[in-house]
Design a protein around this motif. Structure first.
Motif, mmCIF file in Angstrom:
data_model
loop_
_atom_site.group_PDB
_atom_site.id
_atom_site.type_symbol
_atom_site.label_atom_id
_atom_site.label_comp_id
_atom_site.label_asym_id
_atom_site.label_seq_id
_atom_site.Cartn_x
_atom_site.Cartn_y
_atom_site.Cartn_z
ATOM 1 N N ARG A 490 0.824 -1.198 0.000
ATOM 2 C CA ARG A 490 0.000 0.000 0.000
ATOM 3 C C ARG A 490 0.866 1.259 0.000
ATOM 4 O O ARG A 490 0.611 2.209 -0.738
ATOM 5 C CB ARG A 490 -0.919 0.029 1.225
ATOM 6 N N ILE A 591 -1.200 -7.988 -5.434
ATOM 7 C CA ILE A 591 -1.928 -7.082 -4.547
ATOM 8 C C ILE A 591 -1.842 -5.652 -5.088
ATOM 9 O O ILE A 591 -2.826 -4.918 -5.085
ATOM 10 C CB ILE A 591 -1.383 -7.182 -3.106
ATOM 11 N N MET A 595 -4.915 -3.282 -5.996
ATOM 12 C CA MET A 595 -5.099 -1.926 -5.470
ATOM 13 C C MET A 595 -5.281 -0.924 -6.612
ATOM 14 O O MET A 595 -6.090 0.000 -6.532
ATOM 15 C CB MET A 595 -3.887 -1.522 -4.623
ATOM 16 N N ALA A 608 -13.994 0.168 -14.870
ATOM 17 C CA ALA A 608 -14.513 0.871 -13.692
ATOM 18 C C ALA A 608 -13.463 1.819 -13.138
ATOM 19 O O ALA A 608 -13.758 2.952 -12.766
ATOM 20 C CB ALA A 608 -14.937 -0.132 -12.623
ATOM 21 N N GLU A 612 -13.563 5.750 -12.702
ATOM 22 C CA GLU A 612 -13.364 6.410 -11.409
ATOM 23 C C GLU A 612 -12.330 7.522 -11.539
ATOM 24 O O GLU A 612 -12.378 8.513 -10.825
ATOM 25 C CB GLU A 612 -12.901 5.401 -10.349
ATOM 26 N N VAL A 632 -15.553 -5.236 -15.750
ATOM 27 C CA VAL A 632 -15.314 -4.009 -15.009
ATOM 28 C C VAL A 632 -14.625 -4.312 -13.692
ATOM 29 O O VAL A 632 -14.127 -3.459 -13.034
ATOM 30 C CB VAL A 632 -16.606 -3.215 -14.756
ATOM 31 N N GLU B 540 -14.243 4.932 3.049
ATOM 32 C CA GLU B 540 -14.193 3.746 2.187
ATOM 33 C C GLU B 540 -13.937 2.489 3.020
ATOM 34 O O GLU B 540 -14.496 1.421 2.757
ATOM 35 C CB GLU B 540 -13.057 3.952 1.180
ATOM 36 N N ARG B 541 -13.082 2.631 4.013
ATOM 37 C CA ARG B 541 -12.790 1.522 4.932
ATOM 38 C C ARG B 541 -14.076 1.052 5.607
ATOM 39 O O ARG B 541 -14.369 -0.139 5.690
ATOM 40 C CB ARG B 541 -11.778 2.026 5.976
ATOM 41 N N ASP B 590 -22.404 -2.512 -11.551
ATOM 42 C CA ASP B 590 -21.160 -3.237 -11.789
ATOM 43 C C ASP B 590 -19.966 -2.284 -11.783
ATOM 44 O O ASP B 590 -18.889 -2.625 -11.288
ATOM 45 C CB ASP B 590 -21.233 -4.001 -13.109
ATOM 46 N N ILE B 591 -20.151 -1.112 -12.358
ATOM 47 C CA ILE B 591 -19.065 -0.122 -12.339
ATOM 48 C C ILE B 591 -18.792 0.313 -10.898
ATOM 49 O O ILE B 591 -17.646 0.457 -10.478
ATOM 50 C CB ILE B 591 -19.400 1.078 -13.247
ATOM 51 N N GLY B 594 -16.794 -2.264 -9.290
ATOM 52 C CA GLY B 594 -15.413 -2.175 -9.779
ATOM 53 C C GLY B 594 -14.659 -1.048 -9.092
ATOM 54 O O GLY B 594 -13.504 -1.211 -8.685
ATOM 55 N N MET B 595 -15.309 0.103 -8.953
ATOM 56 C CA MET B 595 -14.671 1.235 -8.278
ATOM 57 C C MET B 595 -14.360 0.894 -6.825
ATOM 58 O O MET B 595 -13.313 1.254 -6.292
ATOM 59 C CB MET B 595 -15.578 2.464 -8.342
ATOM 60 N N ALA B 608 -6.977 -7.323 -1.980
ATOM 61 C CA ALA B 608 -6.115 -6.165 -2.283
ATOM 62 C C ALA B 608 -6.751 -4.880 -1.765
ATOM 63 O O ALA B 608 -6.078 -4.034 -1.183
ATOM 64 C CB ALA B 608 -5.869 -6.076 -3.781
ATOM 65 N N ARG B 609 -8.049 -4.747 -1.970
ATOM 66 C CA ARG B 609 -8.704 -3.522 -1.519
ATOM 67 C C ARG B 609 -8.707 -3.446 0.003
ATOM 68 O O ARG B 609 -8.507 -2.398 0.601
ATOM 69 C CB ARG B 609 -10.124 -3.435 -2.079
ATOM 70 N N HIS B 611 -6.489 -4.665 1.925
ATOM 71 C CA HIS B 611 -5.135 -4.258 2.315
ATOM 72 C C HIS B 611 -4.909 -2.784 2.032
ATOM 73 O O HIS B 611 -4.248 -2.093 2.803
ATOM 74 C CB HIS B 611 -4.102 -5.111 1.595
ATOM 75 N N GLU B 612 -5.433 -2.301 0.937
ATOM 76 C CA GLU B 612 -5.243 -0.882 0.627
ATOM 77 C C GLU B 612 -5.897 -0.030 1.709
ATOM 78 O O GLU B 612 -5.470 1.085 1.981
ATOM 79 C CB GLU B 612 -5.823 -0.531 -0.744
ATOM 80 N N GLY B 614 -6.035 -0.906 4.759
ATOM 81 C CA GLY B 614 -5.391 -1.191 6.041
ATOM 82 C C GLY B 614 -6.209 -2.106 6.935
ATOM 83 O O GLY B 614 -6.066 -2.085 8.160
ATOM 84 N N LYS B 630 -6.829 -16.172 -2.761
ATOM 85 C CA LYS B 630 -5.977 -16.125 -3.945
ATOM 86 C C LYS B 630 -6.477 -15.062 -4.926
ATOM 87 O O LYS B 630 -5.760 -14.642 -5.819
ATOM 88 C CB LYS B 630 -5.963 -17.502 -4.643
ATOM 89 N N VAL B 632 -7.231 -11.589 -5.780
ATOM 90 C CA VAL B 632 -6.997 -10.233 -5.279
ATOM 91 C C VAL B 632 -7.551 -9.227 -6.282
ATOM 92 O O VAL B 632 -7.630 -8.079 -6.006
ATOM 93 C CB VAL B 632 -5.511 -9.973 -5.014
#
Lengths: 632, 632
Positions: A490, A591, A595, A608, A612, A632, B540-541, B590-591, B594-595, B608-609, B611-612, B614, B630, B632
């Protein structure tokens, strides 16, 4: 036109001699900011995929940025970009100095140069006037000479030049573009693109001053910098970037002998401290900058070194020095001058020489292959001769002028194993086994091994004000340099995006304005009610555009990797036993993709994510297949 | 302990009577901020999946936020959350007033209440003391009465109460929690969870004042608000949220007769203007707020209405009014009082009544089914009687007390088609065919149809200062209310995340602090060098945590949809012919996924998200399958 900008982009077609202007809307400026933002925008919009980077269809784009010319340290720079002849991928480089500020003062925000002149020319821009001038008499001249001739011809010694030397003229694939002899747009071979256009130089001069939304706040920031630069950047001032060298060496992360070791026994002889105490004559600067981190060195014996060419910085000291096993500071200073007078990137040049030395040591190259040179690590005379050969494309130099990837292919006999590059670009002098976040950054960078799209782990970890700055982004914990955890990914992801942003601002990495002060500067310059959010998103947008460009050129996840050497542990030094863990790097990379939203086909940003970032048009620009548009 | 906070979370187990404290680290506070951030954190960490929302294992969490108790308008609120008995998904609601500020003053940042008392009790917190007290004598009492008894018993008329009425006691699935009789944590049935614990009230009083990192800047912001509130929020002050009603009606977006129409011919009779000119007696306020948007109304004929219960706001006027075809302002004011005295959410209550009326009109319910009521649209007497029946769970009221989704299932005969809900929660009074971004927000909200996790299109589109604010986030273009383009999806995505952030700050949506001023407030309170970036990421978190919670409870993309009615065009009014386009909504959703990175199995945020953001630990908390880890 928006504050801070001229509102004018100059377009030049060297084939036809046509010169015209574009006047983008404010939204264009606010979305892309400048520098790499402009370059990646125009390359995506206008470049046909698959063209020859050294052919007339590759536009060469010089771009100032949002803050360029604003009287604050770090704001004198410019970007220059094109499809890279070294990597065939997205290419750009930045140079400091004064040229960028002078371009803005000359009335332009960027120059897009297409086509190819039938004979050598240079461009002369002054106060919103542009002309193409004959440069036949400059061709082949060392950069100092051709600059002097331009000054003489135009009758103004304050004209700023961005020019190529013989290396660019001869299409050395890592030829650079020199600003005022000592500020270098070094990486990705932009000098070769310039040479391929028969364009010797772009000379600029002007008297516009950027209009500022809040000149008082800009002045406050400049004052803050002046007052704090010596606190936040004292080492940088004292020793230049060379101040890093001894620390890296003591931690085992100084690239030595083509990255075989991380400790160089001769480090003390090529350190910033040694340079300061022996050959330094002045501390040079860039436009408006109080840090003054540019060493200028002079020497008459055993080599002649002229301070007009500046002096070696960290990358050069390690590239021509430790990574070639050379601890002869005078020879390195001379090598630096040769590179600057020929217009050679010192990083790739040193890497090519280290590669050749290792080939020689391993018997892959014989003395005959090396034109009679005893190409052992540590042979400083051979290093200097090889620089000349590369610039002139003579003998082995002609092979090395193609970059280590192509050279290894030409040489064969296992040379590929010692050719350290990513996507065809040679490694800068930052060791991925030590700075593991930077290793990941190398792998995913659009320009291959490039420290300028990247995180400098050593600057951003551990306790102290750096960690405090990171908290601005929500990163609360210190992360060790050798860490490659998801938390570190990150941090890399954020910093890489911030680097992209800085390359859109065209703002120096070294000037100590943190995230919040940078946002304050943008606000003061433009009057926009901006935020760190908007800035980070500009960076992420730019990262996505360069990624999409590379995907269009056929690059994919497969190309995002490190040379094998870095999966082999160090056999000595403080990092003995340490290597990059192949599986961990793969996970970290995945990862990172997650991200970044680089999970479309071939690692393309998803639709997507493009939406964004407000750049849905990129999906069309890369002519994505229908099934992609469903993903997407 | 960090500035702004007490550093103490109170824990209460009503089964055992045990009371204890937790003292989280500063990082916890900086990562989750408060409110919904705390609630979703603890629900993910501690709740066993699949438990009965009305059983003892569902913790009820009252949470103040980062800014709660800071003497600035908008900072008096609190959140309360649990697994929702209405939706079985993540549930929470916020209330304004003074209770939140008083909780902080009493020394706590949050209260986590587990278990179930064997007999009615209330909690009494005062200056870092907490006790569980008998509430048998309060059970069954209207809220005004039980509050008076608490004041009397504890000998302090300034004690703040959060309490349930009969509806919560009887586990009406959309029972609310009333703060000081007129401030309502309305949605997702938190009152029923409180009732299921035999917990009548939480009474708070204290004298702590939050320590502020920069009290001067906080005071400056409070002053700015005071000086500008009447410019930026004049209509809100003048008319309350009811000021929206006539504009929505004239644009064809006022929910009318169970969302059959968007124009109500009797709108003028139930408007904010009419309310002001007839029954308004005072403009009430919340802690430290200069806006004062809360109407207090009084009436003795034809209905008796006591101003202690406040007065109807927009949602109530449209819910008990236009959406039931009722234009009798006095009846609506009375209905509002009934709901507040019984502790019923006026939105779901009105929706349940509108549902029943449509069932009646369509012959799905007979007069006999309706306990003899002539349940036609427009029958205000029937509306009032049905409120009583719901609160007392009598006859048809007992069925409607389960919410329209369950009621429709019980009734059968096509009732499901007229039961308008998302994930089981009834729709607030915002029309998805008009505010199409909000429609998307409904579909993806963790709590189903909830305007408090959402964008209010009407407030944020068109030219003017709102657009200027959006530029802070990089959204440069105005986007029409009925638009559902990818650019609009981005706007929804950003605003939804900002709403989550506001719910972590526990800061009022209506107080006109823009993105930058909000960041300034956080900085001034905490001393953190924060940014809009950090704040958006907190939001977002939190969105990711609530999403992950729902995925763990078995929710997936399938649940993110709108009722069929909104795919049917309006047959009259300014929006005649307009509907939500099914395919466009699907694409937009769907978009949005994706965002948000909600592209893991079942719409889970990717690893991954997480982790981004935290919060990699969330992947473990939801016990994701190996194959997910697996992906991500």
């Amino acid at each position: 036109m928006p504050y801070g900008y001229n509102g004018k982009i100059l377009r030049v077609n060297l084939s036809s001699g046509r010169i015209w202007e574009e006047h983008p809307e404010e939204d264009f400026y606010r979305r892309y900011f400048g520098g790499r933002g402009f370059i990646s925008y125009y390359l995506l919009k206008e470049l046909k995929p698959g063209i020859d980077p050294l052919g007339p269809d590759n536009p060469l784009i010089f771009a100032a940025g949002l803050v360029t010319g604003v009287p604050v340290g770090g704001c004198g720079r410019n970007s220059v970009g094109a499809r890279s002849p070294l990597t065939s991928a997205y290419g750009d480089a930045e140079a400091g100095g004064y040229w960028g500020a002078e371009l803005k003062a000359a009335g332009y925000d960027a120059i897009i140069i297409e086509g190819r002149s039938s004979s050598p020319v240079y461009l002369w821009l002054h106060d919103s006037q542009a002309e193409i001038r004959n440069a036949s008499h400059l061709w082949g001249k060392p950069t100092a000479r051709s600059q002097a001739l331009i000054h003489q011809e135009l009758g103004d010694p304050v004209i700023r030049t961005a020019q190529i030397g013989s290396a660019g003229e001869r299409l050395v694939r890592y030829a650079c573009i020199m600003n005022d002899l000592s500020h270098v747009a070094g990486r990705t071979g932009m000098g070769a693109v310039m040479g391929s256009k028969n364009l010797k130089a772009v000379a600029v001069r002007g008297h516009h001053r950027p209009s500022l939304a809040d000149a008082g706040r800009v002045a406050d920031l400049a004052r803050w910098l002046r007052d704090n630069a010596m606190f936040n950047a004292r080492q940088l001032h004292e020793l230049g970037t060379a101040g890093l060298l001894m620390g890296l060496n003591s931690r085992g992360g100084l690239p030595t002998r083509n990255f075989h070791q991380g400790v160089f026994e001769g480090a003390g002889n090529i350190s910033g401290e040694r340079l300061r105490d022996t050959i330094l004559v002045r501390r040079g600067s860039c436009f408006a900058c109080p840090v003054r981190c540019k060493p200028e060195v002079a020497l008459s014996h055993p080599h002649s070194v002229d301070p007009v060419y500046g002096g070696p910085e960290y990358e050069t000291l390690a590239s021509l020095g430790s990574n070639c096993g050379i601890d002869d500071l005078a020879a390195i200073a001379r090598g630096n001058q040769l590179c600057n007078s020929y217009g050679l990137d010192t990083i790739s040049t040193g890497a090519a020489i280290a590669f050749a030395m290792e080939c020689f040591e391993q018997g892959i190259l014989t003395q005959k292959d090396a034109d009679g040179l005893e190409l052992r690590f540590g042979n400083s005379q051979a290093m200097l001769e090889l620089i000349e050969k590369i610039a002139r494309r003579q003998g082995l130099g002609d092979i090395l002028a193609e970059g280590v990837a192509r050279a290894a292919q030409h040489i064969g006999r296992g040379a590929a194993e010692v050719a350290l590059h990513i996507k065809g670009q040679e490694l800068p002098l930052h060791e991925p086994r030590y700075k593991q976040g930077l290793g990941l950054g190398y792998a995913v960078s659009p320009t291959g091994a490039d420290h300028c799209h990247n995180i400098h782990d050593s600057l951003y970890t551990g306790p102290g004000p750096q960690l405090e700055d990171f908290k601005t982004l929500g990163i609360l914990e210190p992360l060790p340099t050798t860490d490659l955890s998801p938390a570190k990914v990150r941090m890399v992801y954020y910093i890489v995006n911030w680097r992209h942003l800085q390359n859109c601002l065209v703002f120096c990495y070294f000037v100590p304005l943190n995230f919040l002060r940078t946002a304050e500067l943008v606000q003061a310059v433009t009057g926009w009610n901006t935020s760190v959010w908007e800035l980070m998103k500009v960076g992420e947008r730019c990262a996505a555009m360069t990624r999409a460009f590379n995907c269009r050129e056929g690059f994919s996840e497969e190309d995002d990797r490190l040379p094998e050497r870095f999966f082999t542990p160090f056999t000595s030094g403080p990092l003995q036993g340490v290597s990059v863990d192949r599986e961990k790097l793969r996970e970290a990379r995945d990862i990172y993709y997650g991200m970044a939203g680089w999970t479309g086909p071939g690692g393309m940003p998803t639709l997507a994510r493009l939406h964004e970032l407000g750049i849905g048009w990129v999906a069309d620009a890369v002519k994505l297949k229908t099934e992609y548009n469903k993903t997407v």
